[in-house]
Write a protein that holds these residues in place. Structure first.
Motif, mmCIF file in Angstrom:
data_model
loop_
_atom_site.group_PDB
_atom_site.id
_atom_site.type_symbol
_atom_site.label_atom_id
_atom_site.label_comp_id
_atom_site.label_asym_id
_atom_site.label_seq_id
_atom_site.Cartn_x
_atom_site.Cartn_y
_atom_site.Cartn_z
ATOM 1 N N UNK A 44 6.311 105.321 -81.148
ATOM 2 C CA UNK A 44 5.657 105.785 -82.089
ATOM 3 C C UNK A 44 5.281 107.351 -82.012
ATOM 4 N N UNK A 45 5.542 108.106 -83.274
ATOM 5 C CA UNK A 45 5.539 109.606 -83.028
ATOM 6 C C UNK A 45 3.928 110.076 -82.820
ATOM 7 N N UNK A 46 3.857 111.359 -82.726
ATOM 8 C CA UNK A 46 2.707 111.791 -82.436
ATOM 9 C C UNK A 46 3.031 113.215 -83.135
ATOM 10 N N UNK A 47 1.699 113.405 -84.179
ATOM 11 C CA UNK A 47 2.054 114.707 -85.182
ATOM 12 C C UNK A 47 1.536 115.786 -84.619
ATOM 13 N N UNK A 48 2.461 117.070 -84.676
ATOM 14 C CA UNK A 48 2.003 118.331 -84.322
ATOM 15 C C UNK A 48 2.085 119.277 -85.827
ATOM 16 N N UNK A 49 1.021 119.805 -85.781
ATOM 17 C CA UNK A 49 0.799 120.780 -86.793
ATOM 18 C C UNK A 49 0.569 122.342 -86.378
ATOM 19 N N UNK A 71 9.157 99.744 -74.284
ATOM 20 C CA UNK A 71 8.112 100.246 -75.382
ATOM 21 C C UNK A 71 7.712 101.538 -74.735
ATOM 22 N N UNK A 72 7.807 102.451 -75.706
ATOM 23 C CA UNK A 72 7.433 103.756 -75.736
ATOM 24 C C UNK A 72 6.027 104.136 -76.408
ATOM 25 N N UNK A 73 5.545 105.208 -75.986
ATOM 26 C CA UNK A 73 4.208 105.655 -76.544
ATOM 27 C C UNK A 73 4.198 107.355 -76.527
ATOM 28 N N UNK A 74 4.267 108.015 -77.433
ATOM 29 C CA UNK A 74 4.183 109.267 -77.364
ATOM 30 C C UNK A 74 2.748 109.663 -77.975
ATOM 31 N N UNK A 75 2.083 110.780 -77.060
ATOM 32 C CA UNK A 75 0.806 111.131 -77.451
ATOM 33 C C UNK A 75 0.763 112.589 -77.120
ATOM 34 N N UNK A 76 -0.532 113.340 -77.484
ATOM 35 C CA UNK A 76 -0.626 114.535 -77.224
ATOM 36 C C UNK A 76 -0.603 115.708 -78.213
ATOM 37 N N UNK A 77 -0.065 115.055 -79.394
ATOM 38 C CA UNK A 77 -0.036 115.957 -80.722
ATOM 39 C C UNK A 77 -1.460 116.545 -81.217
ATOM 40 N N UNK A 78 -1.258 117.334 -82.139
ATOM 41 C CA UNK A 78 -2.579 118.026 -82.638
ATOM 42 C C UNK A 78 -2.358 119.099 -83.401
ATOM 43 N N UNK A 79 -3.451 119.837 -83.858
ATOM 44 C CA UNK A 79 -3.548 121.082 -84.495
ATOM 45 C C UNK A 79 -3.535 122.346 -83.762
ATOM 46 N N UNK A 125 9.593 110.203 -78.785
ATOM 47 C CA UNK A 125 10.351 110.234 -77.735
ATOM 48 C C UNK A 125 11.005 108.907 -77.906
ATOM 49 N N UNK A 126 12.439 108.964 -77.159
ATOM 50 C CA UNK A 126 13.339 107.846 -77.250
ATOM 51 C C UNK A 126 14.026 107.618 -75.887
ATOM 52 N N UNK A 127 14.323 106.613 -75.596
ATOM 53 C CA UNK A 127 14.990 106.384 -74.345
ATOM 54 C C UNK A 127 16.388 105.655 -74.340
ATOM 55 N N UNK A 128 17.179 105.938 -73.488
ATOM 56 C CA UNK A 128 18.601 105.459 -73.441
ATOM 57 C C UNK A 128 18.906 104.815 -71.890
ATOM 58 N N UNK A 129 19.448 103.867 -71.545
ATOM 59 C CA UNK A 129 19.800 103.517 -70.181
ATOM 60 C C UNK A 129 20.741 104.073 -69.502
ATOM 61 N N UNK A 152 3.488 114.029 -74.214
ATOM 62 C CA UNK A 152 3.566 113.028 -73.282
ATOM 63 C C UNK A 152 4.141 111.777 -73.786
ATOM 64 N N UNK A 153 5.208 111.305 -73.091
ATOM 65 C CA UNK A 153 5.872 109.880 -73.387
ATOM 66 C C UNK A 153 5.786 109.054 -72.400
ATOM 67 N N UNK A 154 5.007 107.896 -72.605
ATOM 68 C CA UNK A 154 4.767 106.768 -71.517
ATOM 69 C C UNK A 154 5.434 105.502 -72.027
ATOM 70 N N UNK A 155 5.615 104.580 -70.821
ATOM 71 C CA UNK A 155 6.270 103.390 -71.140
ATOM 72 C C UNK A 155 5.448 102.398 -70.412
ATOM 73 N N UNK A 156 4.557 101.618 -70.827
ATOM 74 C CA UNK A 156 3.824 100.880 -70.172
ATOM 75 C C UNK A 156 4.568 99.659 -69.415
#
Length: 133
Positions: free
Chosen positions: A125-130, A2-10, A95-99, A20-24
């Motif tokens: 899940x994506x993070x929006x950049x504007x 499971x991946x989480x993307x964050x850090x987007x913004x205006x 972000x996406x992951x492949x082994x 950043x992409x994280x994988x808990x």
């Protein structure tokens, strides 16, 4: 994984953002990691990738020199540092992951690099950049 993307913004044109992409649930160092983006009304496109095996990095031509992908294994994250942002960078970033060890980079007819979205089956899940002009 499971991946989480964050850090987007205006941000204004010419500015910077760090995604950043994280994988808990698992170590990102076990995967090659790619960033894709999807602008409104457009198909998802590849932006950058970092190999699992040797850390080699790849960039779409329009991102080269402005974006930097990197791993922080201690934090279990993969970052995409974006600088000199342009309005055309506006998109939802994923972000996406492949082994597999290596990013599946191909050369397009116009001599750019690309990776097909089909090469990845783990997506965050994506993070929006504007980027405003």
């Amino acid at each position: 994984v499971q991946l989480q993307a964050f850090g987007g913004g205006l941000v204004q044109a010419g500015g910077s953002l760090r995604l950043s992409c994280a994988a808990p649930g698992g170590p990102l160092e076990s995967y090659n990691i790619a960033w894709f983006r999807q602008a409104p009304g457009k198909e998802r496109e590849w932006v950058s990738c970092i190999n699992r095996a040797d850390g080699r990095t790849y960039y779409k031509e329009s991102a080269k020199g402005r974006f930097t992908i990197s791993r922080d294994n201690a934090k279990n994250t993969v970052a995409l540092q974006m600088a000199y942002l342009k309005p055309e960078d506006t998109a939802v970033y994923y972000c996406a992951a492949d082994k597999r060890d290596l990013c599946r980079v191909v050369i397009t007819p116009d001599m750019d690099l690309d990776i097909r979205t089909e090469e990845y089956d783990s997506w965050g899940r994506g993070t929006e950049v504007t980027v405003s002009s």
